[in-house]
Write an enzyme that holds these catalytic residues in place. Sequence first.
Site, PDB file in Angstrom:
ATOM      1  N   CYS A 224      14.008  16.524  75.420  1.00  0.00           N
ATOM      2  CA  CYS A 224      13.074  15.583  76.052  1.00  0.00           C
ATOM      3  C   CYS A 224      11.962  15.131  75.116  1.00  0.00           C
ATOM      4  O   CYS A 224      11.335  14.102  75.343  1.00  0.00           O
ATOM      5  CB  CYS A 224      12.466  16.201  77.310  1.00  0.00           C
ATOM      6  SG  CYS A 224      13.715  16.479  78.560  1.00  0.00           S
TER       7      CYS A 224
ATOM      8  N   ASN B  25      15.805  11.789  85.180  1.00  0.00           N
ATOM      9  CA  ASN B  25      15.343  12.256  83.863  1.00  0.00           C
ATOM     10  C   ASN B  25      16.433  11.923  82.839  1.00  0.00           C
ATOM     11  O   ASN B  25      17.523  12.477  82.901  1.00  0.00           O
ATOM     12  CB  ASN B  25      15.094  13.773  83.954  1.00  0.00           C
ATOM     13  CG  ASN B  25      14.637  14.391  82.651  1.00  0.00           C
ATOM     14  OD1 ASN B  25      14.816  13.822  81.571  1.00  0.00           O
ATOM     15  ND2 ASN B  25      14.063  15.574  82.748  1.00  0.00           N
TER      16      ASN B  25
ATOM     17  N   HIS C 145       6.939  11.624  79.520  1.00  0.00           N
ATOM     18  CA  HIS C 145       8.381  11.831  79.674  1.00  0.00           C
ATOM     19  C   HIS C 145       8.675  11.961  81.164  1.00  0.00           C
ATOM     20  O   HIS C 145       7.971  12.679  81.882  1.00  0.00           O
ATOM     21  CB  HIS C 145       8.805  13.097  78.928  1.00  0.00           C
ATOM     22  CG  HIS C 145      10.132  13.607  79.375  1.00  0.00           C
ATOM     23  ND1 HIS C 145      11.250  12.804  79.394  1.00  0.00           N
ATOM     24  CD2 HIS C 145      10.521  14.817  79.842  1.00  0.00           C
ATOM     25  CE1 HIS C 145      12.264  13.506  79.847  1.00  0.00           C
ATOM     26  NE2 HIS C 145      11.854  14.725  80.133  1.00  0.00           N
TER      27      HIS C 145
HETATM   28  N1  ACO Z   1      19.172  20.140  97.073  1.00  0.00           N
HETATM   29  C1  ACO Z   1      18.806  20.982  98.054  1.00  0.00           C
HETATM   30  N2  ACO Z   1      18.305  22.224  97.835  1.00  0.00           N
HETATM   31  C2  ACO Z   1      18.172  22.601  96.563  1.00  0.00           C
HETATM   32  C3  ACO Z   1      18.537  21.782  95.478  1.00  0.00           C
HETATM   33  C4  ACO Z   1      19.055  20.507  95.767  1.00  0.00           C
HETATM   34  N3  ACO Z   1      19.430  19.654  94.817  1.00  0.00           N
HETATM   35  N4  ACO Z   1      18.300  22.451  94.341  1.00  0.00           N
HETATM   36  C5  ACO Z   1      17.793  23.651  94.686  1.00  0.00           C
HETATM   37  N5  ACO Z   1      17.721  23.746  96.023  1.00  0.00           N
HETATM   38  C6  ACO Z   1      17.225  24.885  96.819  1.00  0.00           C
HETATM   39  C7  ACO Z   1      17.310  26.189  96.065  1.00  0.00           C
HETATM   40  O1  ACO Z   1      18.570  26.776  96.227  1.00  0.00           O
HETATM   41  C8  ACO Z   1      16.202  26.975  96.733  1.00  0.00           C
HETATM   42  O2  ACO Z   1      16.685  27.477  97.949  1.00  0.00           O
HETATM   43  P1  ACO Z   1      16.254  28.961  98.467  1.00  0.00           P
HETATM   44  O3  ACO Z   1      14.755  28.889  98.600  1.00  0.00           O
HETATM   45  O4  ACO Z   1      16.993  29.077  99.744  1.00  0.00           O
HETATM   46  O5  ACO Z   1      16.687  29.885  97.385  1.00  0.00           O
HETATM   47  C9  ACO Z   1      15.137  25.938  97.076  1.00  0.00           C
HETATM   48  O6  ACO Z   1      15.829  24.678  97.071  1.00  0.00           O
HETATM   49  C10 ACO Z   1      14.003  25.891  96.077  1.00  0.00           C
HETATM   50  O7  ACO Z   1      14.559  25.845  94.742  1.00  0.00           O
HETATM   51  P2  ACO Z   1      13.643  25.838  93.483  1.00  0.00           P
HETATM   52  O8  ACO Z   1      14.515  25.823  92.279  1.00  0.00           O
HETATM   53  O9  ACO Z   1      12.630  26.932  93.617  1.00  0.00           O
HETATM   54  O10 ACO Z   1      12.927  24.420  93.650  1.00  0.00           O
HETATM   55  P3  ACO Z   1      11.686  23.823  92.852  1.00  0.00           P
HETATM   56  O11 ACO Z   1      10.654  23.430  93.818  1.00  0.00           O
HETATM   57  O12 ACO Z   1      11.282  24.677  91.709  1.00  0.00           O
HETATM   58  O13 ACO Z   1      12.275  22.476  92.275  1.00  0.00           O
HETATM   59  C11 ACO Z   1      12.985  21.541  90.171  1.00  0.00           C
HETATM   60  C12 ACO Z   1      13.298  22.518  91.330  1.00  0.00           C
HETATM   61  C13 ACO Z   1      12.955  20.140  90.751  1.00  0.00           C
HETATM   62  C14 ACO Z   1      14.092  21.681  89.172  1.00  0.00           C
HETATM   63  C15 ACO Z   1      11.614  21.859  89.540  1.00  0.00           C
HETATM   64  O14 ACO Z   1      11.510  23.234  89.271  1.00  0.00           O
HETATM   65  C16 ACO Z   1      11.367  21.089  88.248  1.00  0.00           C
HETATM   66  O15 ACO Z   1      11.241  19.886  88.243  1.00  0.00           O
HETATM   67  N6  ACO Z   1      11.219  21.765  87.102  1.00  0.00           N
HETATM   68  C17 ACO Z   1      10.892  21.137  85.828  1.00  0.00           C
HETATM   69  C18 ACO Z   1      12.012  20.291  85.265  1.00  0.00           C
HETATM   70  C19 ACO Z   1      11.623  19.784  83.893  1.00  0.00           C
HETATM   71  O16 ACO Z   1      10.514  19.347  83.684  1.00  0.00           O
HETATM   72  N7  ACO Z   1      12.498  19.864  82.928  1.00  0.00           N
HETATM   73  C20 ACO Z   1      12.069  19.575  81.560  1.00  0.00           C
HETATM   74  C21 ACO Z   1      12.690  18.452  80.990  1.00  0.00           C
HETATM   75  S1  ACO Z   1      14.412  18.587  80.938  1.00  0.00           S
HETATM   76  C22 ACO Z   1      14.892  18.750  79.272  1.00  0.00           C
HETATM   77  O17 ACO Z   1      14.154  19.012  78.368  1.00  0.00           O
HETATM   78  C23 ACO Z   1      16.367  18.672  79.044  1.00  0.00           C
END
Ligand code: ACO
Length: 336
Positions: free
Chosen positions: A116, A293, A263
Amino acid sequence: MLYQSKIAGLGSYVPENVVTNDDLSKVMDTNDEWIQERTGIKERRHIKKGDGNSTATMGVKAAKIALERANIDKNDIDLIVFATLSPDYYFPGCGVQVQEMLGIHTCPALDVRNQCSGFIYGLSVADQFIKTGMYKNVLLIGSENHSGGLDMSTRGRSVSVIFGDGAGAAVLTRSNHNGQGILSTHLHSEGKHALELSLKGPSTMHWVPEIIEENPQEDIPYYPYMNGQFVFKNAIARFSEVIHEGLQENGLEVKDIDILIPHQANLRIAQFIQKKFQLKDEQVYNNIQKYGNTTAASIPIALTEAWEEGKIKEGDHVVLAAFGSGFTWGSAVISW
Ligand code: ACO
């Protein structure tokens, strides 16, 4: 004597195939409400089999637009820098494919592997070559084909709903106006968190027969892994630091930012940064809602669209900032 570089032309390309959150909910257990609430994403673009798109070809499409807008002949390009985490081949990199597809003379082609942060790393590389006078014109591309390597089952949903395909390009050239152009770039890495956002295999450490032998079905390391909340927490801290670093270097304050292009990782991250820096809506540009993304392509696509929409004018202070896998992060401050 040090020269200054500036962005002379921008271009972007995304595949035609739109994949909405409802489309994803047909192949995995997810829904529009969850995706929009957690990420802000409404839809993304995915390459469709047979549509002729790949990481390199999308990069070429974006590059052609950037070259035309820069009014620079392709044969005047002295260096190609290509940023991607999803190259067409394990080797060689996409840079040489671009050189061939554009029919550019035998110029150097350099591939940047900083996910990224790839576009900002590439911008910094291009800037240094122009500053020293070694090169005058550099073609910089960020392009990703994520859809070719995502786990589209429920198992992969927390990663797969976020990423989209696309490409952006910039032509950098020597600036003739004193003070106009790239003012500074700042780059960082922290490799101790390398595996928190990674794709382990196939690789020389995890070759295909080994993967199949060693890993039960539920833990396949040839799909991306992301420790989402850990990445999120680190991202908001590092974004803030590196934006401050860029402003401080140039004696600028937050109020001097005309437009921040972060980003496009997650709309919630951008909103957090906006609130922390007390930026007005018009000072921050987001388009993750439409494209998800797109990693190394996200900043150049957003920069191109902001410019096309007339949101960047001559003399504006444009700040770019990224954080991603590695971890790597960086910022660039530009006087447009
Ligand atoms: N649809 C429905 N439910 C989902 C989904 C989905 N697509 N994905 C996960 N869930 C569920 C999980 O199973 C979990 O359920 P549980 O509580 O029963 O276990 C619940 O939703 C919460 O999951 P989390 O992973 O804790 O959700 P979070 O609020 O952390 O959101 C996310 C996830 C969107 C990935 C977030 O953590 C995020 O944006 N992180 C940063 C991403 C980023 O910036 N990446 C860097 C750049 S990428 C690169 O460099 C390649």
